[in-house]
Scaffold this motif. Structure first.
Motif: not given
Length: 517
Positions: A270-283, A500-507
């Protein structure tokens, strides 16, 4: 033409804002004309309630592909299909269009004067645009060039597109792909593959859990107290209860309540929510898997996690040339092997080796800070555990490429984890690194309510010092633990990172509709 090939056409430039506005104006006039032609027929017009499809474009291709071996041949079978118009060429007495199904499969439509008559052909030329959903009925044939086609006898607009499509033969930029994912899905095969890959992965995870007698649970998204991870929460307000609530940062504390209650093998996706930065591995918003199993430890949970990921790789590869293997194909063409038995390494051991000196749980904060200062590593609100983890990331993390379990973490950074059974100052926790980023984490769970309270109190002190990610004392969870939770192992894994691990794509490519400014 192949099922997914684009018809040959000169490359066209992107439309200007003025051209888009003009196209919308013209298309709105066509919408009005279609509605006028429908008269009192409430089911027709530019947006009919239904069209009489008898099959799909995919099914027609599957059944009649052999016709392409004999150009200018007929099947003798009439079908009714619908799809989006992604190419059209209107000539005098014969018009051509490519209709695209949702998965990208295409078929050619041929609208001829001989089959539909003067009035219908004229209206087709006047009213049908690129991007429209179009219903056609006619015989399945092979064209003179050997292309599988439908010779149209009847046609009807299924849904009129008011906005024009982007250039189908030029790549969308990343911002457009992310903000207007529907255009990405219409235009780009990789975008459609990403969605199917995610669906296969989720189905595989649930199947693997089912085979191991796990129960899927749902825990609250809105919580009166955030916990289960070290992260800054989103805060909202409930008018009904007149109280502050938190969007959950993890389902852990509720799933452990379920284990206390007798659900000895339980998981949630399910969904989690963290009020932090967003980058290529974080949302800030992300999908998370957490699972807990009674009467096992972090070694058993590592085995489970490896099985989950490797079975997901098999599911993703099903129907491809890599079927039956754990080697996945990334979007850039790289092959990445998720097979075999994954390495398990010591955090303190690998840090000591990389730093060129022994670092243990007894190494002082002052000594660790001196190493950090010498390496230019900054640590906010430093303690022993935070310094060790930051230094490990600095020295070791970048060298990890193949899947690796990093074992045994400092106690200060893992307040919900059991002390190591033989090594003081560390806890029985691992992080799984794949492609150099953290994919999952696992534990031998802390089940002693007295020690858990001590850890919560220490976390509260960290919060008082200004640590926004520290947890608070959760009395409800402690009350549950006091009723005895069996010895257990637990794990958490980000679903977007697994993709990301299965496809090599960014988040942002692995999330169908990512949060953007």
């Amino acid at each position: 033409m192949s099922a997914h090939a684009a018809p040959e056409t000169p490359e066209t430039p992107e439309l200007t804002e003025e051209e888009v506005f003009e196209q919308k104006r013209v298309r709105l006039e066509k919408r009005d004309k279609l509605n006028e032609l429908a008269g009192d027929d409430l089911g027709g017009g530019a947006y009919p309630v239904a069209v009489p499809v008898t099959t799909t474009i995919q099914a027609v291709r599957a059944e009649w592909a052999h016709l392409e071996e004999t150009p200018d041949s007929q099947s003798g079978t009439t079908v009714g299909v619908a799809g989006r118009v992604v190419f059209q060429r209107n000539t005098g007495k014969l018009c051509f269009a490519s209709l695209q199904a949702g998965d990208g499969t295409r078929i050619q439509a041929m609208v001829s004067l001989a089959e539909v008559g003067d009035e219908s052909l004229a209206r087709y030329k006047e009213l049908v645009d690129l991007g429209d959903h179009l219903f056609i009925s006619g015989e399945v044939i092979s064209s003179r060039r050997g292309e599988l086609s439908i010779m149209v006898r009847e046609w009807q607009i299924a849904a009129k597109a008011i906005a024009p499509l982007p250039n189908m033969y030029a790549e969308l930029n990343e911002e457009t792909r992310v903000r207007q994912r529907y255009l990405d899905l219409i235009q780009r095969e990789q975008a459609r593959i990403n969605v199917r890959t995610r669906a296969k992965t989720m189905a595989s995870l649930r199947q693997t859990f089912a085979e191991r007698d796990f129960i899927e649970a749902e825990t609250p998204m809105l919580q009166t107290m955030h916990g289960g991870a070290s992260a800054r929460p989103f805060i909202t307000h409930s008018n009904a209860f007149d109280t502050e609530l938190y969007l959950r940062i993890a389902p852990e504390l509720f799933l452990k309540r379920a284990v206390v209650g007798g659900l000895e093998r339980v998981f949630e996706i399910n969904r989690n929510f963290r009020n932090e930065g967003a980058d290529s591995t974080h949302s800030p918003e992300f999908a998370m898997l957490e699972a807990y199993q009674a009467y096992t430890d972090y070694h058993g949970i590592a085995d489970l996690t490896q099985d989950l990921i490797q079975h997901a790789a098999l599911a993703v590869n099903a129907g491809t040339e890599r079927e039956g293997t754990h080697t996945v194909l990334w979007a850039d063409g790289t092959l990445f092997d998720l097979g075999g038995q994954w390495d398990r390494i010591s955090m303190y051991g690998t840090l000591s080796e990389a730093a060129g000196r022994e670092i243990t749980p007894e190494t002082s904060v002052a000594d660790l800070q001196a190493i950090a200062d010498a390496e230019g590593v900054e640590v906010q609100l430093p303690n022993h555990g935070k310094l060790v983890e930051e230094l490990w990331e600095h020295f070791v993390k970048g060298g990890l490429t193949k899947p690796t379990f990093v074992m045994d973490f400092p106690v200060e950074t893992s307040p919900l984890t059991r002390h190591h059974r033989s090594v003081g100052g560390v806890v029985e926790k691992w992080d799984l690194y794949v492609r150099g980023f953290e994919l999952a984490t696992g534990y031998s769970e802390l089940i002693d309510p007295v020690v858990q309270r001590e850890r919560f109190v220490q976390q509260a002190k960290e919060a008082a010092r200004g640590d926004d990610e520290a947890m608070r004392v959760d009395e409800e969870f402690l009350r549950a633990l006091e009723h005895a939770m069996p010895p257990s192992g637990g794990m958490g894994m980000g679903m977007d990172r697994l993709l990301m691990a299965l496809t090599g794509l960014g988040i942002r490519e692995t999330i169908l509709f990512p949060l953007v400014k």
